[in-house]
Design a protein around this motif. Sequence first.
Motif, PDB file in Angstrom:
ATOM      1  N   ARG A 211      83.507  23.057 -46.529  1.00  0.00           N
ATOM      2  CA  ARG A 211      83.159  21.717 -46.410  1.00  0.00           C
ATOM      3  C   ARG A 211      82.521  21.072 -47.839  1.00  0.00           C
ATOM      4  O   ARG A 211      82.458  19.795 -47.638  1.00  0.00           O
ATOM      5  CB  ARG A 211      82.211  21.589 -45.271  1.00  0.00           C
ATOM      6  CG  ARG A 211      82.860  21.702 -43.641  1.00  0.00           C
ATOM      7  CD  ARG A 211      81.969  21.390 -42.551  1.00  0.00           C
ATOM      8  NE  ARG A 211      80.703  22.028 -42.777  1.00  0.00           N
ATOM      9  CZ  ARG A 211      80.641  23.330 -42.194  1.00  0.00           C
ATOM     10  NH1 ARG A 211      81.622  23.858 -41.599  1.00  0.00           N
ATOM     11  NH2 ARG A 211      79.598  24.093 -42.158  1.00  0.00           N
ATOM     12  N   ALA A 212      82.052  21.784 -48.237  1.00  0.00           N
ATOM     13  CA  ALA A 212      81.400  21.457 -49.799  1.00  0.00           C
ATOM     14  C   ALA A 212      82.505  20.679 -50.612  1.00  0.00           C
ATOM     15  O   ALA A 212      83.464  21.077 -50.822  1.00  0.00           O
ATOM     16  CB  ALA A 212      80.763  22.541 -50.471  1.00  0.00           C
TER      17      ALA A 212
ATOM     18  N   ILE B 109      72.570  14.783 -43.554  1.00  0.00           N
ATOM     19  CA  ILE B 109      72.525  13.709 -44.709  1.00  0.00           C
ATOM     20  C   ILE B 109      73.502  14.231 -45.750  1.00  0.00           C
ATOM     21  O   ILE B 109      74.256  13.477 -46.400  1.00  0.00           O
ATOM     22  CB  ILE B 109      71.088  13.555 -45.393  1.00  0.00           C
ATOM     23  CG1 ILE B 109      70.288  12.730 -44.339  1.00  0.00           C
ATOM     24  CG2 ILE B 109      71.184  12.839 -46.628  1.00  0.00           C
ATOM     25  CD1 ILE B 109      68.987  12.222 -44.585  1.00  0.00           C
ATOM     26  N   ALA B 110      73.356  15.512 -45.974  1.00  0.00           N
ATOM     27  CA  ALA B 110      74.528  16.194 -47.091  1.00  0.00           C
ATOM     28  C   ALA B 110      75.851  16.118 -46.699  1.00  0.00           C
ATOM     29  O   ALA B 110      76.893  15.456 -47.208  1.00  0.00           O
ATOM     30  CB  ALA B 110      74.206  17.532 -47.327  1.00  0.00           C
ATOM     31  N   GLY B 111      76.085  15.770 -45.261  1.00  0.00           N
ATOM     32  CA  GLY B 111      77.334  15.828 -44.646  1.00  0.00           C
ATOM     33  C   GLY B 111      77.879  14.448 -44.630  1.00  0.00           C
ATOM     34  O   GLY B 111      78.997  14.125 -44.747  1.00  0.00           O
TER      35      GLY B 111
ATOM     36  N   ALA C 148      72.413  17.090 -54.411  1.00  0.00           N
ATOM     37  CA  ALA C 148      71.408  17.737 -53.733  1.00  0.00           C
ATOM     38  C   ALA C 148      69.937  16.866 -54.044  1.00  0.00           C
ATOM     39  O   ALA C 148      68.952  16.786 -53.382  1.00  0.00           O
ATOM     40  CB  ALA C 148      70.931  19.207 -54.171  1.00  0.00           C
ATOM     41  N   SER C 149      70.131  16.369 -55.542  1.00  0.00           N
ATOM     42  CA  SER C 149      68.663  15.400 -55.550  1.00  0.00           C
ATOM     43  C   SER C 149      68.665  14.215 -55.063  1.00  0.00           C
ATOM     44  O   SER C 149      67.726  13.817 -54.601  1.00  0.00           O
ATOM     45  CB  SER C 149      68.786  15.051 -57.195  1.00  0.00           C
ATOM     46  OG  SER C 149      69.767  14.343 -57.654  1.00  0.00           O
TER      47      SER C 149
ATOM     48  N   ASP D 224      76.889  23.736 -48.220  1.00  0.00           N
ATOM     49  CA  ASP D 224      77.332  23.898 -46.645  1.00  0.00           C
ATOM     50  C   ASP D 224      76.709  22.831 -45.749  1.00  0.00           C
ATOM     51  O   ASP D 224      75.902  23.051 -44.955  1.00  0.00           O
ATOM     52  CB  ASP D 224      76.671  25.388 -46.486  1.00  0.00           C
ATOM     53  CG  ASP D 224      77.118  25.501 -44.860  1.00  0.00           C
ATOM     54  OD1 ASP D 224      78.274  25.163 -44.364  1.00  0.00           O
ATOM     55  OD2 ASP D 224      76.326  26.255 -44.228  1.00  0.00           O
ATOM     56  N   PRO D 225      77.415  21.574 -46.022  1.00  0.00           N
ATOM     57  CA  PRO D 225      76.913  20.182 -45.491  1.00  0.00           C
ATOM     58  C   PRO D 225      77.201  20.612 -43.765  1.00  0.00           C
ATOM     59  O   PRO D 225      78.328  21.182 -43.383  1.00  0.00           O
ATOM     60  CB  PRO D 225      77.621  19.253 -46.248  1.00  0.00           C
ATOM     61  CG  PRO D 225      78.890  19.941 -46.456  1.00  0.00           C
ATOM     62  CD  PRO D 225      78.555  21.385 -46.968  1.00  0.00           C
ATOM     63  N   ALA D 226      76.456  19.737 -43.099  1.00  0.00           N
ATOM     64  CA  ALA D 226      76.655  19.900 -41.490  1.00  0.00           C
ATOM     65  C   ALA D 226      78.016  19.253 -41.107  1.00  0.00           C
ATOM     66  O   ALA D 226      78.486  18.425 -41.877  1.00  0.00           O
ATOM     67  CB  ALA D 226      75.819  19.002 -40.943  1.00  0.00           C
ATOM     68  N   GLU D 227      78.712  19.672 -40.192  1.00  0.00           N
ATOM     69  CA  GLU D 227      80.110  19.139 -39.835  1.00  0.00           C
ATOM     70  C   GLU D 227      79.905  17.837 -38.903  1.00  0.00           C
ATOM     71  O   GLU D 227      79.232  18.183 -37.789  1.00  0.00           O
ATOM     72  CB  GLU D 227      80.762  19.976 -38.891  1.00  0.00           C
ATOM     73  CG  GLU D 227      82.449  19.763 -38.713  1.00  0.00           C
ATOM     74  CD  GLU D 227      83.281  20.583 -38.222  1.00  0.00           C
ATOM     75  OE1 GLU D 227      84.320  20.464 -37.793  1.00  0.00           O
ATOM     76  OE2 GLU D 227      82.598  21.880 -38.026  1.00  0.00           O
TER      77      GLU D 227
END
Length: 321
Positions: A178-179, A207-209, A191-192, A278-281
Motif C-alpha cells: 500500500r505504500a 492519515i498516511a492512508g 512522514a514529516s 504501511d498506511p492504513a487501508e
Amino acid sequence: MRRAILTFIALLLLVGVPMAVAPWFGWSSAPDPAKSFEVKRGASLASVANDLHKAGLIESAGQFRVLARIFGSNAPVQAGRYRLAAGQAWRDILATLQKGEVERFTVTIPEGWPAVLVAERINAVPGLKDTVTAPAEGSILPDTYEYQPGESRAMLLKRMQAAMTKTLADLWPKRSARAVVKSPEDAVVLASIVEKETGKASERRTIAGVYSNRLKIGMKLDADPTVIYPITQGKPLGRRIRQSELRRDTGYNTYLKPGLPKGPIANPGRDSLMAVLDPAETDALYFVADGSGGHVFAKTLAEQNANRARWFAIRRQRGEM
C-alpha cells in the motif's frame, strides 16, 4: 597499605567492629544529594580512594581501601564520570566504579521538530564543544541520545543523522504494497507531513492512508503545515494562514499542485515513517479536526464539508473564530 591496615586495626580496637565497617554497609548516615565524580583513565584503587576523600564522598581513604580489600572484589575501577553521594554505602560506591555505571547525559529531540529547533537544542546542551548549524531537514531521527561532556556537538549531530539513515535502511525493505512513496527520501517527506498533522499515535497510519490515496489519484495534499514551513522554518506560526500565503508557490505549498513538496518539513519519528510505509487501508480522502485533539475522516467532499461545519461551530463556541 600497611599503614592503612594498622590504622584500621587501631580503629577496630577503639570503636569496635560495627562502627569500623558501618560506612561499608551504609549504616553511618543517610546519603547526601549526589554529585559528579570523575575517575581518570588508568587510575588505581588507592588514587580513586584519595580522590573520593578529597571530594568529600568518604571520610577516610585508608579505611575505604582496607574495607575494599576485605569485602570488595578485585575488579579494577573503570574510567568515567559518575553520580555518587556522601553517606552512600561504600560497597555501592566501589561496585558502581568497578561496573562502570557511569553518569548518563542525555538530550531528547521530540518527534516532528524542525531542523532549526534541533540545532538550537544541541547548541544549548552544556559541556560540549563547538556549535552546529541547522542540519538538512528530515536528516535526524527524533529520539533520546547519550553524550559525554567535552565531546563535540558535531559528533552528537552525526549520531542523530546516522540513526535516521539506519532506521530508513531497516524500514524501507519492509514497506507494504500500500505504500505509494517511491524512495526512502520521499518516505521522509510524507512522514514529516503526517508528523505535523496529528499528535495522536493512533491516527498516524490513517492519515498516511488518506495522503497515500490522494497521491495515487493525483489529488492535491492540501496540507497546512506545508504552507507554514517556508514562513517559519517549521516553528509555530502563531496565527491563521493568510490567503496570500495559500497562493504563494514556495515549492512546499501543497495547495497549489499535486504531489509531495520539494523536501521534508520536519524530522519525522520512527512511527510516522512506519505509517507511510504501511498506511492504513482506508477509502477516506479527507480529514478535519474533531475538537478533541483528533480528526474525523470522510470519503466524499460532502461529508468533509459537513465535518468542517461542525468543527467551525466548535471553534466559534470556543471564541477562536
